[in-house]
Design a protein around this motif. Structure first.
Motif, PDB file in Angstrom:
ATOM      1  N   GLY A 216       0.809  -1.214   0.000  1.00 19.42           N
ATOM      2  CA  GLY A 216       0.000   0.000   0.000  1.00 19.42           C
ATOM      3  C   GLY A 216       0.843   1.265   0.000  1.00 19.42           C
ATOM      4  O   GLY A 216       0.557   2.217  -0.737  1.00 19.42           O
ATOM      5  N   ILE A 217       1.875   1.297   0.839  1.00 13.39           N
ATOM      6  CA  ILE A 217       2.743   2.480   0.918  1.00 13.39           C
ATOM      7  C   ILE A 217       3.487   2.687  -0.389  1.00 13.39           C
ATOM      8  O   ILE A 217       3.595   3.818  -0.896  1.00 13.39           O
ATOM      9  N   VAL A 218       4.007   1.591  -0.967  1.00 11.40           N
ATOM     10  CA  VAL A 218       4.730   1.687  -2.244  1.00 11.40           C
ATOM     11  C   VAL A 218       3.799   2.182  -3.345  1.00 11.40           C
ATOM     12  O   VAL A 218       4.177   3.034  -4.164  1.00 11.40           O
ATOM     13  N   GLN A 219       2.565   1.666  -3.375  1.00  9.91           N
ATOM     14  CA  GLN A 219       1.596   2.122  -4.374  1.00  9.91           C
ATOM     15  C   GLN A 219       1.338   3.619  -4.247  1.00  9.91           C
ATOM     16  O   GLN A 219       1.338   4.356  -5.241  1.00  9.91           O
TER      17      GLN A 219
ATOM     18  N   THR B 257      -9.611  -1.419   8.177  1.00 13.91           N
ATOM     19  CA  THR B 257      -9.454  -0.073   7.633  1.00 13.91           C
ATOM     20  C   THR B 257      -8.238   0.006   6.716  1.00 13.91           C
ATOM     21  O   THR B 257      -8.275   0.617   5.647  1.00 13.91           O
ATOM     22  N   MET B 258      -7.154  -0.628   7.136  1.00  8.51           N
ATOM     23  CA  MET B 258      -5.922  -0.618   6.349  1.00  8.51           C
ATOM     24  C   MET B 258      -6.130  -1.294   4.994  1.00  8.51           C
ATOM     25  O   MET B 258      -5.696  -0.789   3.952  1.00  8.51           O
ATOM     26  N   ILE B 259      -6.828  -2.421   4.979  1.00  7.23           N
ATOM     27  CA  ILE B 259      -7.097  -3.128   3.727  1.00  7.23           C
ATOM     28  C   ILE B 259      -7.965  -2.277   2.806  1.00  7.23           C
ATOM     29  O   ILE B 259      -7.731  -2.209   1.593  1.00  7.23           O
ATOM     30  N   VAL B 260      -8.961  -1.598   3.378  1.00  9.87           N
ATOM     31  CA  VAL B 260      -9.818  -0.699   2.596  1.00  9.87           C
ATOM     32  C   VAL B 260      -8.989   0.413   1.959  1.00  9.87           C
ATOM     33  O   VAL B 260      -9.166   0.758   0.785  1.00  9.87           O
TER      34      VAL B 260
ATOM     35  N   GLN C 138      -8.524   1.337  -1.994  1.00  9.15           N
ATOM     36  CA  GLN C 138      -8.827   2.674  -2.489  1.00  9.15           C
ATOM     37  C   GLN C 138      -7.646   3.272  -3.244  1.00  9.15           C
ATOM     38  O   GLN C 138      -7.834   3.957  -4.253  1.00  9.15           O
ATOM     39  N   VAL C 139      -6.433   3.032  -2.759  1.00  8.18           N
ATOM     40  CA  VAL C 139      -5.241   3.538  -3.441  1.00  8.18           C
ATOM     41  C   VAL C 139      -5.166   2.986  -4.859  1.00  8.18           C
ATOM     42  O   VAL C 139      -4.905   3.715  -5.827  1.00  8.18           O
ATOM     43  N   THR C 140      -5.408   1.686  -5.002  1.00  9.58           N
ATOM     44  CA  THR C 140      -5.355   1.043  -6.321  1.00  9.58           C
ATOM     45  C   THR C 140      -6.399   1.633  -7.259  1.00  9.58           C
ATOM     46  O   THR C 140      -6.095   1.993  -8.403  1.00  9.58           O
ATOM     47  N   TYR C 141      -7.623   1.740  -6.762  1.00  6.08           N
ATOM     48  CA  TYR C 141      -8.720   2.250  -7.596  1.00  6.08           C
ATOM     49  C   TYR C 141      -8.537   3.731  -7.908  1.00  6.08           C
ATOM     50  O   TYR C 141      -8.603   4.160  -9.074  1.00  6.08           O
TER      51      TYR C 141
END
Length: 372
Positions: free
Chosen positions: A8-11, A215-218, A222-225
């Motif tokens: 997530g952070i890298v994305q 929450t973290m998974i959500v 969201q970052v990807t989308y």
């Protein structure tokens, strides 16, 4: 979970880098950049939470706990920057960030004065018995703030989409449907997380998970989308006058029925002879310029005389032209999608949708019906 956090952070940082290195940045891109950096910081916060941080990190955790208060304002400013071609005043930004700054500062002060008054356990702020009644009120305010921003952001998108059909002939690339889906997804995510926190927190713990992990998974989803669409989204209006014309209601134009009929006749003749609908980028602005009438008068004439909006009216000509080409043997070897592009459509989905809406048949069904 560490692997998911890292991804997530890298994305988030990757999408941030794409925006920073983009030489043709729009004003709205700065809010997108802020959003990605916010997510990167938020996911870093969860890293400290899951690592059972020492006391020295408690103040960062307090600041991280209230980060959701920033998403609403950032999303609002992003949508506004797409729709309104003028920069937001810095004072407005500060005012919208005030709840986050106030609560974070307040909790840090309380923590400094009485270290035992506030504890952070698994990403959740826990109060001493003396302060616990205030915590529930703050939770309600957090939910209320999120609901207000989500509701207003959704209203802005719906209002824009309703006006859009009066101005453009192809809307798939500029209708901001992806933003609308993002908002709806955020609402669903909020209710899931809220329900878990309120009713199933202990049950979730028994499985080895916590609400903060959900929450973290959500956030990662969201970052990807958000990243997929936001990095290529452009501002919708280049000048303030374009926005003003877009939002002006034609009811105020004072156009008489006789003048509306005259414009409608002129329009019909122009559409049949010049076929401007073959241009996929046709807008009411360009068409009104060709006809030498105002945009609002043209929009009113289409509405009152043909009982259609500009989008449906223009695409009715495209559908008729598609039928004409399907019946033309010279186009027998051309695919339906190829014919659609010839007629001025710019996407398969919009072609299929408008064709079925106007004919009550899919393009394939229509083609088969004339071959029988």
């Amino acid at each position: 979970m560490n692997y998911l956090l890292f991804i997530g952070i890298v994305q988030a940082l990757f999408f941030s880098l794409l925006i920073i290195t983009n030489k043709r940045k729009n004003y709205s891109d700065f809010f997108v950049l802020f959003w990605f950096l916010l997510v990167a910081i938020h996911l870093t916060y969860y890293h400290f939470v899951f690592q059972n941080s020492e006391l020295k990190n408690q103040y960062f955790l307090i600041a991280g706990f209230f980060l959701p208060l920033i998403y609403g304002p950032v999303n609002f400013f992003y949508i506004q920057s797409l729709l309104v071609p003028s920069k937001t005043k810095k004072l407005n930004i500060v005012l919208h960030m005030a709840p986050y700054l106030f609560l974070t500062s307040l909790f840090i002060i309380i923590k400094l004065q009485d270290n035992e008054s506030i504890l952070i356990i698994n990403g959740r702020i826990s109060f001493s018995r003396e302060f616990s009644p205030y915590f529930k009120k703050i939770g309600f305010l957090l939910a209320l703030q999120a609901a207000i921003y989500v509701g207003y952001n959704y209203y802005l998108i719906v209002r824009y989409q309703k006006k859009l059909v009066e101005r453009v002939s192809n809307k798939s690339s500029i209708n901001l449907q992806w933003v609308k889906i993002y908002i709806i997804g955020s609402v669903i995510s909020f209710f899931i997380i809220f329900s878990i926190n309120s009713f199933a927190s202990e049950l979730l713990k028994a499985t080895g998970f916590y609400a903060s992990q959900v929450t973290m998974i959500v956030l990662i989803i969201q970052v990807t989308y958000f990243g997929f669409y936001a990095v290529k989204q452009t501002s919708l209006f280049s000048e303030k006058k374009d926005y003003d014309q877009f939002t002006t209601k034609y009811q105020k134009s004072g156009l008489s029925r006789k003048d509306a009929s005259r414009i409608a006749t002129l329009l019909e003749q122009f559409m049949k002879e010049q076929k401007p609908f073959l241009n996929p980028d046709l807008t009411i602005r360009s068409l009104s310029s060709d006809l030498k009438v105002s945009q609002n008068h043209l929009s009113q004439a289409i509405n009152e005389i043909f009982h259609q909006n500009f989008y449906t009216y223009t695409n009715s000509y495209r559908v008729a032209y598609v039928k004409e080409l399907i019946n033309n043997k010279a186009y027998d070897k051309m695919s339906l999608l190829g014919i659609a592009f010839e007629a001025g459509f710019n996407s398969k989905s919009s072609f299929n949708a408008i064709f079925k809406k106007l004919t009550r048949q899919t393009p394939n069904e229509y083609k088969k019906s004339i071959q029988e």
